[in-house]
Design a protein around this motif. Structure first.
Motif, PDB file in Angstrom:
ATOM      1  N   ASN A 131       0.587  -1.257  -0.157  1.00 11.14           N
ATOM      2  CA  ASN A 131       0.064   0.520  -0.114  1.00 11.14           C
ATOM      3  C   ASN A 131       0.770   1.115  -0.081  1.00 11.14           C
ATOM      4  O   ASN A 131       1.143   1.858   0.834  1.00 11.14           O
ATOM      5  N   HIS A 132       1.712   1.836  -1.258  1.00 13.00           N
ATOM      6  CA  HIS A 132       1.823   2.537  -1.108  1.00 13.00           C
ATOM      7  C   HIS A 132       2.084   3.277  -2.760  1.00 13.00           C
ATOM      8  O   HIS A 132       2.029   3.680  -3.845  1.00 13.00           O
ATOM      9  N   LYS A 133       2.151   4.798  -2.488  1.00 17.17           N
ATOM     10  CA  LYS A 133       2.032   5.329  -3.351  1.00 17.17           C
ATOM     11  C   LYS A 133       3.781   4.773  -4.883  1.00 17.17           C
ATOM     12  O   LYS A 133       3.818   6.134  -4.919  1.00 17.17           O
ATOM     13  N   GLY A 134       3.309   4.227  -4.973  1.00 15.99           N
ATOM     14  CA  GLY A 134       4.647   3.596  -6.260  1.00 15.99           C
ATOM     15  C   GLY A 134       3.749   2.831  -7.291  1.00 15.99           C
ATOM     16  O   GLY A 134       2.606   2.520  -7.027  1.00 15.99           O
ATOM     17  N   ASN A 135       4.932   2.601  -8.060  1.00 15.41           N
ATOM     18  CA  ASN A 135       4.320   1.187  -9.493  1.00 15.41           C
ATOM     19  C   ASN A 135       4.822  -0.095  -9.816  1.00 15.41           C
ATOM     20  O   ASN A 135       6.316   0.227  -9.359  1.00 15.41           O
ATOM     21  N   ASP A 136       4.486  -0.941  -8.540  1.00 15.75           N
ATOM     22  CA  ASP A 136       4.681  -2.473  -8.329  1.00 15.75           C
ATOM     23  C   ASP A 136       5.123  -2.589  -9.978  1.00 15.75           C
ATOM     24  O   ASP A 136       4.573  -2.639 -10.485  1.00 15.75           O
ATOM     25  N   ARG A 137       6.241  -3.086 -10.112  1.00 15.93           N
ATOM     26  CA  ARG A 137       6.503  -3.629 -12.133  1.00 15.93           C
ATOM     27  C   ARG A 137       6.504  -5.262 -11.776  1.00 15.93           C
ATOM     28  O   ARG A 137       6.983  -5.290 -13.084  1.00 15.93           O
ATOM     29  N   GLY A 138       6.998  -6.011 -10.688  1.00 16.77           N
ATOM     30  CA  GLY A 138       7.766  -7.543 -11.016  1.00 16.77           C
ATOM     31  C   GLY A 138       7.438  -8.233  -9.805  1.00 16.77           C
ATOM     32  O   GLY A 138       7.321  -7.828  -8.606  1.00 16.77           O
ATOM     33  N   LEU A 139       6.927  -9.107  -9.748  1.00 16.36           N
ATOM     34  CA  LEU A 139       6.316 -10.486  -9.191  1.00 16.36           C
ATOM     35  C   LEU A 139       6.864 -11.779  -9.515  1.00 16.36           C
ATOM     36  O   LEU A 139       7.048 -11.983 -10.304  1.00 16.36           O
ATOM     37  N   ALA A 140       7.880 -12.373  -8.364  1.00 12.44           N
ATOM     38  CA  ALA A 140       7.509 -13.924  -8.441  1.00 12.44           C
ATOM     39  C   ALA A 140       7.531 -14.384  -6.843  1.00 12.44           C
ATOM     40  O   ALA A 140       8.560 -13.586  -5.931  1.00 12.44           O
ATOM     41  N   PHE A 141       7.686 -15.774  -6.898  1.00 10.43           N
ATOM     42  CA  PHE A 141       6.808 -16.548  -5.073  1.00 10.43           C
ATOM     43  C   PHE A 141       8.814 -16.968  -5.243  1.00 10.43           C
ATOM     44  O   PHE A 141       9.255 -17.589  -6.331  1.00 10.43           O
ATOM     45  N   SER A 142       9.346 -17.298  -3.681  1.00 14.10           N
ATOM     46  CA  SER A 142      10.534 -18.033  -3.845  1.00 14.10           C
ATOM     47  C   SER A 142       9.654 -19.397  -4.372  1.00 14.10           C
ATOM     48  O   SER A 142       8.602 -19.900  -3.720  1.00 14.10           O
ATOM     49  N   PRO A 143      10.756 -20.667  -4.394  1.00 12.30           N
ATOM     50  CA  PRO A 143      10.153 -22.033  -4.790  1.00 12.30           C
ATOM     51  C   PRO A 143       9.440 -22.314  -3.432  1.00 12.30           C
ATOM     52  O   PRO A 143       9.118 -23.561  -3.982  1.00 12.30           O
ATOM     53  N   ASP A 144       9.440 -22.375  -2.318  1.00 16.49           N
ATOM     54  CA  ASP A 144       8.882 -23.211  -1.609  1.00 16.49           C
ATOM     55  C   ASP A 144       7.185 -22.090  -1.134  1.00 16.49           C
ATOM     56  O   ASP A 144       6.826 -22.429  -0.505  1.00 16.49           O
ATOM     57  N   GLY A 145       7.541 -21.048  -1.928  1.00 15.83           N
ATOM     58  CA  GLY A 145       5.957 -20.247  -1.291  1.00 15.83           C
ATOM     59  C   GLY A 145       5.691 -19.700  -0.760  1.00 15.83           C
ATOM     60  O   GLY A 145       5.198 -19.073  -0.540  1.00 15.83           O
ATOM     61  N   ARG A 146       7.100 -18.978  -0.072  1.00 17.70           N
ATOM     62  CA  ARG A 146       6.751 -18.771   1.531  1.00 17.70           C
ATOM     63  C   ARG A 146       7.083 -16.620   1.296  1.00 17.70           C
ATOM     64  O   ARG A 146       6.992 -16.283   2.397  1.00 17.70           O
ATOM     65  N   LYS A 147       7.770 -16.758   0.561  1.00 13.34           N
ATOM     66  CA  LYS A 147       8.333 -15.681   0.021  1.00 13.34           C
ATOM     67  C   LYS A 147       7.856 -14.813  -1.643  1.00 13.34           C
ATOM     68  O   LYS A 147       8.309 -15.609  -2.004  1.00 13.34           O
ATOM     69  N   LEU A 148       7.775 -13.246  -1.163  1.00 14.23           N
ATOM     70  CA  LEU A 148       7.335 -12.845  -2.498  1.00 14.23           C
ATOM     71  C   LEU A 148       8.184 -11.598  -3.395  1.00 14.23           C
ATOM     72  O   LEU A 148       7.914 -11.028  -2.282  1.00 14.23           O
ATOM     73  N   LEU A 149       8.389 -11.674  -4.125  1.00 15.16           N
ATOM     74  CA  LEU A 149      10.033 -10.637  -4.829  1.00 15.16           C
ATOM     75  C   LEU A 149       8.313  -9.978  -4.948  1.00 15.16           C
ATOM     76  O   LEU A 149       7.558  -9.889  -6.180  1.00 15.16           O
ATOM     77  N   ILE A 150       8.985  -8.395  -5.031  1.00 11.92           N
ATOM     78  CA  ILE A 150       8.441  -7.396  -5.558  1.00 11.92           C
ATOM     79  C   ILE A 150       9.108  -6.380  -5.896  1.00 11.92           C
ATOM     80  O   ILE A 150      10.093  -6.014  -5.537  1.00 11.92           O
ATOM     81  N   GLY A 151       9.306  -5.753  -7.024  1.00 13.07           N
ATOM     82  CA  GLY A 151      10.359  -4.766  -8.047  1.00 13.07           C
ATOM     83  C   GLY A 151       9.271  -3.739  -8.364  1.00 13.07           C
ATOM     84  O   GLY A 151       7.816  -3.782  -8.238  1.00 13.07           O
ATOM     85  N   SER A 152      10.151  -2.538  -7.891  1.00  9.96           N
ATOM     86  CA  SER A 152       9.164  -1.511  -7.284  1.00  9.96           C
ATOM     87  C   SER A 152       9.754  -0.013  -8.173  1.00  9.96           C
ATOM     88  O   SER A 152      11.417   0.053  -8.183  1.00  9.96           O
ATOM     89  N   SER A 153       9.151   0.801  -8.346  1.00  8.87           N
ATOM     90  CA  SER A 153       9.147   2.163  -8.618  1.00  8.87           C
ATOM     91  C   SER A 153       8.367   3.068  -8.971  1.00  8.87           C
ATOM     92  O   SER A 153       7.115   2.991  -8.620  1.00  8.87           O
ATOM     93  N   PRO A 154       8.990   4.244  -9.046  1.00  9.08           N
ATOM     94  CA  PRO A 154       9.373   5.221  -8.959  1.00  9.08           C
ATOM     95  C   PRO A 154      10.027   5.665  -7.259  1.00  9.08           C
ATOM     96  O   PRO A 154      10.822   5.725  -6.581  1.00  9.08           O
ATOM     97  N   ASN A 155       8.892   5.547  -6.598  1.00  8.87           N
ATOM     98  CA  ASN A 155       8.777   6.392  -4.854  1.00  8.87           C
ATOM     99  C   ASN A 155       9.295   5.886  -3.664  1.00  8.87           C
ATOM    100  O   ASN A 155       9.811   5.443  -2.654  1.00  8.87           O
ATOM    101  N   THR A 156       9.266   4.109  -4.238  1.00 13.82           N
ATOM    102  CA  THR A 156      10.256   3.048  -3.389  1.00 13.82           C
ATOM    103  C   THR A 156      11.065   1.774  -4.015  1.00 13.82           C
ATOM    104  O   THR A 156      10.603   0.812  -4.126  1.00 13.82           O
ATOM    105  N   LYS A 157      11.160   2.791  -5.141  1.00 17.99           N
ATOM    106  CA  LYS A 157      12.299   2.206  -5.756  1.00 17.99           C
ATOM    107  C   LYS A 157      13.522   0.800  -5.411  1.00 17.99           C
ATOM    108  O   LYS A 157      13.801   1.244  -4.186  1.00 17.99           O
TER     109      LYS A 157
END
Length: 345
Positions: A99-125
């Motif tokens: 919940n931020h004023k930014g632009n999430d741009r990429g997602l990927a789960f960890s192989p065990d499903g316990r974590k999530l990669l989130i790429g963001s820009s520009p305010n939460t770069k």
């Protein structure tokens, strides 16, 4: 005994002919906005999961096929405010993760499903890791990120670096350790700069190859009224779909026509095929296939199968192994049953 066998056979036939198998999730633009859909890996039984006026983007399956993470526009007045959501594979139990004023741009789960990669820009770069158990979010890299993916062994991350600076002004494939250390360019340098973008970056199921695309650019220069040199960058119309060994050695260009503009790539059929979304040029303005459609490419034969044909651009298709039964009743199916475990530790 024979009557019992016949009865069981008929019951199984009825079960599998009245339920769809959902393996592909994607976003599609219809009726003015993008929503999330699923379908079988042959393009059958397209089922809409979300139905909002806010556009949804870049869905990704969890490794066990039970959840779908995706991004949603969260501010109708500003379409760069894009946050991450997650829902069950049937579209229920929707939760907002960022919940931020930014632009999430990429997602990927960890192989065990316990974590999530989130790429963001520009305010939460940056590139962030969200831990589902604790709810903690940790930034591991301070760059503007495009597509991301986690290696099958969980030790490395591949991502598209879109962070422009004086020395690097093109999108390229980078790789790093899963803790954010040793971030470095993985694909060959683009020389001269600004003549190509590389996108995608998806790890093969066996962890030995990375799939990505190359989009050639044209750099045009013009003299401005103040005497300075202005530059504009346009797509050249030449696109390549590449698989390359993790070691950085042998690469293969898939025999997909170079004028097919790629919007996303993913592995399919446990690495035997490539699932991709592409725009195919057509001179016929009434040709509904002029929309971005979803295709399967067979690695061995080079055969291309078009999976969708209806109007509306499809983006960010993602495939999951295993079959998940969908109730055949209703326009939006809401009940799934796991027929085959898609991921095991």
């Amino acid at each position: 005994m024979r009557i019992l066998q016949i009865t069981l056979s008929l019951s199984l036939i009825l079960l599998f002919t009245t339920a769809a198998s959902a393996k592909i999730v994607f976003s599609a633009y219809k009726n003015g906005n993008d929503n999330i859909y699923v379908m079988g890996d042959d393009g059958s039984n397209i089922t809409q999961l979300t139905n909002t006026t806010q556009s949804q983007w870049q869905p990704r399956w969890s490794p066990d096929g039970q959840q779908i993470a995706f991004m949603r526009d969260t501010d109708p007045s500003n379409n760069i405010y894009r946050n991450t959501f997650i829902m069950n594979a049937d579209g229920t139990n929707l939760r907002q993760l960022t919940n931020h004023k930014g632009n999430d741009r990429g997602l990927a789960f960890s192989p065990d499903g316990r974590k999530l990669l989130i790429g963001s820009s520009p305010n939460t770069k940056g590139l962030h890791i969200m831990d589902f158990e604790t709810g903690n979010v940790k930034r591991i890299l301070n760059l503007i990120i495009g597509d991301v993916d986690w290696s099958p062994d969980g030790k490395q991350i591949v991502f598209v670096n879109t962070d422009s600076n004086i020395e690097r002004t093109e999108d390229n494939i980078w790789i790093m350790n899963a803790d954010g250390t040793n971030a470095r360019p993985w694909a060959p340098p683009i020389i001269p700069v600004r003549t190509m973008d590389r996108d995608g970056g998806r790890w093969s199921p066996d962890g030995q190859q990375i799939l990505y695309t190359e989009i050639d650019k044209i750099v045009e220069e013009r003299k401005l009224t103040n005497g300075a040199i202005g530059r504009s960058i346009k797509n050249k119309g030449t696109n390549r779909y590449i698989t390359r060994d993790l070691s950085g050695g042998a690469s293969q260009q898939l025999t997909i026509p170079e004028n097919w503009y790629p919007h996303s790539v993913a592995w399919m059929d446990d690495g035997k095929s490539v699932l991709f979304c592409a725009y195919v040029p057509s001179e016929d303005p009434d040709d509904q296939d002029r929309w971005t459609q979803i295709y399967r490419y067979d690695i061995t034969s080079g055969a291309i199968t078009q999976l969708t044909h209806d109007p509306g651009s499809k983006m960010s298709a993602d495939w999951i192994s295993g079959a998940y039964a969908i109730s055949p009743t209703g326009k939006q199916s809401v009940r799934w049953g796991e027929l085959k475990k898609a991921y095991s530790d």
